[in-house]
Design a protein around this motif. Sequence first.
Motif, PDB file in Angstrom:
ATOM      1  N   ALA A 179       0.836  -1.120  -0.015  1.00 30.12           N
ATOM      2  CA  ALA A 179       0.047   0.069  -0.069  1.00 30.12           C
ATOM      3  C   ALA A 179       0.612   1.393  -0.275  1.00 30.12           C
ATOM      4  CB  ALA A 179      -0.875  -0.264   1.229  1.00 30.12           C
ATOM      5  N   VAL A 180       0.466   2.109  -0.827  1.00 28.80           N
ATOM      6  CA  VAL A 180       1.525   3.370  -1.090  1.00 28.80           C
ATOM      7  C   VAL A 180       0.308   4.534  -0.620  1.00 28.80           C
ATOM      8  CG1 VAL A 180       2.872   5.005  -2.464  1.00 28.80           C
ATOM      9  CG2 VAL A 180       2.704   2.538  -2.699  1.00 28.80           C
ATOM     10  N   HIS A 181       1.010   5.195   0.417  1.00 28.44           N
ATOM     11  CA  HIS A 181       0.125   6.548   0.917  1.00 28.44           C
ATOM     12  C   HIS A 181       0.984   7.701   0.859  1.00 28.44           C
ATOM     13  CE1 HIS A 181      -1.591   9.276   4.098  1.00 28.44           C
ATOM     14  NE2 HIS A 181      -2.926   8.759   3.259  1.00 28.44           N
ATOM     15  N   TYR A 182       0.453   8.768   0.171  1.00 27.13           N
ATOM     16  CA  TYR A 182       1.410   9.994  -0.251  1.00 27.13           C
ATOM     17  C   TYR A 182       0.533  11.130  -0.182  1.00 27.13           C
ATOM     18  CZ  TYR A 182      -0.548   9.513  -5.103  1.00 27.13           C
ATOM     19  OH  TYR A 182      -1.408   9.416  -5.950  1.00 27.13           O
ATOM     20  N   ALA A 229      -7.580  -2.319   4.933  1.00 26.77           N
ATOM     21  CA  ALA A 229      -8.769  -3.235   4.297  1.00 26.77           C
ATOM     22  C   ALA A 229      -8.238  -3.594   3.129  1.00 26.77           C
ATOM     23  CB  ALA A 229      -9.808  -2.295   4.182  1.00 26.77           C
ATOM     24  N   SER A 230      -6.995  -3.045   2.453  1.00 26.71           N
ATOM     25  CA  SER A 230      -6.459  -3.653   1.223  1.00 26.71           C
ATOM     26  C   SER A 230      -5.850  -5.041   1.304  1.00 26.71           C
ATOM     27  CB  SER A 230      -5.642  -2.701   0.495  1.00 26.71           C
ATOM     28  OG  SER A 230      -4.396  -2.567   1.463  1.00 26.71           O
ATOM     29  N   GLY A 231      -5.399  -5.436   2.581  1.00 20.31           N
ATOM     30  CA  GLY A 231      -4.628  -6.624   2.719  1.00 20.31           C
ATOM     31  C   GLY A 231      -3.346  -6.389   2.572  1.00 20.31           C
ATOM     32  N   ALA A 232      -2.722  -5.191   2.553  1.00 16.41           N
ATOM     33  CA  ALA A 232      -1.316  -5.028   2.324  1.00 16.41           C
ATOM     34  C   ALA A 232      -0.426  -5.379   3.497  1.00 16.41           C
ATOM     35  CB  ALA A 232      -1.109  -3.267   1.982  1.00 16.41           C
TER      36      ALA A 232
END
Length: 407
Positions: A179-182, A229-232
């Motif tokens: 997962a990438v959060h930016y 929730a993405s399962g990352a």
Amino acid sequence: MRGISRRAILSGAFSLAAVSWGPRQARARNDLGVTETEIKLGTTGAYSGPVSSAAVYSEAQTAYFRMVNERGGINGRKVNLISLDNAFSPAKALEQTRRLVESDEVFAIAGSFGSAPSLAVQRYLNSKRVPNLFLTSGIEKFNDPKNFPWIVPFYPLYVAQGKVFGRYVLEQRPSARIAVHYSNDDLGRDFVKGIRAALGDRAEAMIVKELSHELSEPTIEAQMVELKASGADVLVQITQSKFAAQGIRKAAALDWRPLYIIAGNASSIGTTLVPAGRENSTGIVTARWERNVTDPAEADTPAVKEYIEFAKKYLPNISLENTTTVPGYNNAYMIEQVLKRCGDDLTRENLLKQATTIRGIVPPLFVEGIEVFNSPGDYRAVHNLQLAKFDGKTWVAIAKPVALDGL
């Protein structure tokens, strides 16, 4: 002292009688902002606004030049650094920079903070042929000597940092779900570009979620729920300290324990990891190029000792763990060295020449093994990064410095 206008007042009264030139030759021709006794510089920083926790970066710069002035200045001249608030706003940055150039008549802009503010003034300063010396941003747009020769960055490129993170994930978890959060700005987008480049043709399969956020948002907690929730099982978070701290706390509250990687610009122990909780932050990975001045293993390092004495005298109200001061200190050091190399030829053309031919100068608080050099055709100055992991107390190196060239 915080406010829209911040000035590093020249230490002590200085007059021609206080300066003895001895047998020196007459001064060379100098540009606007330079006199026989003064070099006037300007800069802007985030003293207010969404990333005001970074105000200490600018405070460290002004404090550094107070120290320089107390030691006699640079080649017999005192440095008058006028540091104004840009509120991390492009419009404000342009307004304040125009004031510095057209009203204050500074010699150069030195060490300005932030990608968006620096982009806002890039064309203006270049058209005025005013050096924007060692601005603090790693976006690729600033390494453009052909079109913007007067804009000289001093920060590892964000794309390269993203590549280091992507390569690390491939080595550690080749089957990762990422997962990438930016932050929705050039900083965030350049990091994501680098991560995807390192993952190559596996990027689409490995990245299961990408979310961006605005710096104006009060919280990212709802996004953290969505990311989990993405399962990352890997989270790469590219944002500012305030939001990184929120993310780390929320991940712990959700009992989500991914391989957690944060950008170097948000890796301050004092402004990110302590607010997030040391126990929550344990195991987080980042990429660094500067020493951790609170690391017991660095206690006997001469440069760290000198910095701690500097901080006690000039930044007494700022915790040593607030290491956002360190890049401000290193940046001011580099500006000092370039000005010294100008000698008495204090023209903007010579300043640009000295700033774009760096060899043999390394900031005092850089990690050993970090190479620093640039050229008139390539303004990239920082050529290595070191991966480190937080052990609950300090950042601990987990690899030797990685060469960025060729990534």
